[in-house]
Design an enzyme around this catalytic site. Structure first.
Site, mmCIF file in Angstrom:
data_model
loop_
_atom_site.group_PDB
_atom_site.id
_atom_site.type_symbol
_atom_site.label_atom_id
_atom_site.label_comp_id
_atom_site.label_asym_id
_atom_site.label_seq_id
_atom_site.Cartn_x
_atom_site.Cartn_y
_atom_site.Cartn_z
ATOM 1 N N CYS A 1 -10.322 42.450 -7.540
ATOM 2 C CA CYS A 1 -9.218 42.587 -6.580
ATOM 3 C C CYS A 1 -7.841 42.452 -7.225
ATOM 4 O O CYS A 1 -6.875 43.082 -6.768
ATOM 5 C CB CYS A 1 -9.391 41.585 -5.447
ATOM 6 S SG CYS A 1 -10.807 42.013 -4.413
ATOM 7 N N LYS B 1 -7.226 41.963 4.021
ATOM 8 C CA LYS B 1 -7.506 43.297 3.449
ATOM 9 C C LYS B 1 -9.006 43.572 3.450
ATOM 10 O O LYS B 1 -9.798 42.727 3.037
ATOM 11 C CB LYS B 1 -6.932 43.387 2.029
ATOM 12 C CG LYS B 1 -7.531 42.415 1.033
ATOM 13 C CD LYS B 1 -6.820 42.573 -0.310
ATOM 14 C CE LYS B 1 -7.414 41.714 -1.395
ATOM 15 N NZ LYS B 1 -8.788 42.001 -1.758
ATOM 16 N N ASP C 1 -6.765 36.445 -2.883
ATOM 17 C CA ASP C 1 -8.132 36.066 -2.463
ATOM 18 C C ASP C 1 -8.617 34.712 -2.988
ATOM 19 O O ASP C 1 -9.787 34.585 -3.403
ATOM 20 C CB ASP C 1 -9.128 37.157 -2.886
ATOM 21 C CG ASP C 1 -8.821 38.517 -2.296
ATOM 22 O OD1 ASP C 1 -7.840 38.628 -1.549
ATOM 23 O OD2 ASP C 1 -9.561 39.472 -2.598
#
Ligand code: C5J
Length: 222
Positions: free
Chosen positions: A162, A129, A24
């Site tokens: 994450c 995701k 990310d």
């Protein structure tokens, strides 16, 4: 087998079965006007790790090992966004709202892009995701299985959300996980330190942590 100097003990690297997962590294988490900023965070911390993420990616590419990127994002119709996630907290902008970088955390919007400095190159896998973990509702597990990957090195943001969620998912699925300390960051320095400590506690209960120079040395020695 090469060893990477790591905590709480050396990581038994099998480079033929190893991939880098970059979590990310998106504008929405690193730039003003994105999702991270809408939650009241100081996003400038994220940009500081970009040179180390770049170095780590370059090391994997030079070694000919897979680099897999993830992006937290949702479909434009929000069909993969549970109300519990959209409604959480009191952000200035909610997921799906129109912001200065387009719709917040929506696939294909400018803010959802991976930062140019660490962007995927042709042939690298990008996993979109909808959750914090990269295994939930994605093809990541099947892709790793097909490639024969059993060891995952982690970089990216944020350490305790994450990155840690994905490491825990991976650990439960039998992967050996190693987190690069310099190539991960949190909006909260204490949370980064705590996540690193809890990952490697109890004999690497979730995985190992290591410094970037030791990981790069392990790759070049192999
Ligand atoms: C968050 C992430 N922090 N990539 N996402 O919401 O860690």
């Amino acid at each position: 087998m090469a060893e990477i100097t790591a905590d709480p003990f050396a990581f038994p690297a099998r480079t033929g079965e190893m991939a880098l997962i970059v979590i990310d590294m998106q504008r929405d988490f690193a730039e003003p006007g994105g999702f991270g900023a809408s939650l009241g965070n100081d996003v400038s911390r994220i940009g500081r790790i970009v040179p180390d993420v770049q170095r780590l990616i370059a090391g994997f590419r030079t070694a000919g090992l897979p680099v897999i990127h993830t992006m937290e994002c949702h479909r434009p119709d929000l069909s993969d966004l549970p109300p519990a996630k959209r409604d959480r907290g009191n952000p200035a902008l909610r997921i799906g709202d129109e912001g200065p970088m387009g719709r917040v955390l929506i696939a294909g919007e400018p803010g959802t892009d991976i930062l140019a400095e660490v962007a995927p190159i042709a042939g690298e896998i990008v996993i979109e995701k909808p959750g914090k973990g990269a295994f939930y509702a994605t093809p990541l597990g099947a892709i790793l299985k097909e490639k024969g990957i059993t060891q995952l090195v982690f970089a990216g943001v944020t350490t305790e959300v994450c990155v840690q969620t994905t490491m825990r998912e991976a650990n439960d699925r039998g992967y050996e996980c190693l987190l690069c300390e310099e190539a991960t960051e949190s909006y909260f320095p204490d949370f980064k330190a705590a996540a690193i400590a809890m990952i490697r506690a109890q004999g690497a209960i979730v995985g190992w942590t290591a410094h970037i120079d030791d990981i790069l040395k392990g790759l070049s020695d192999a």
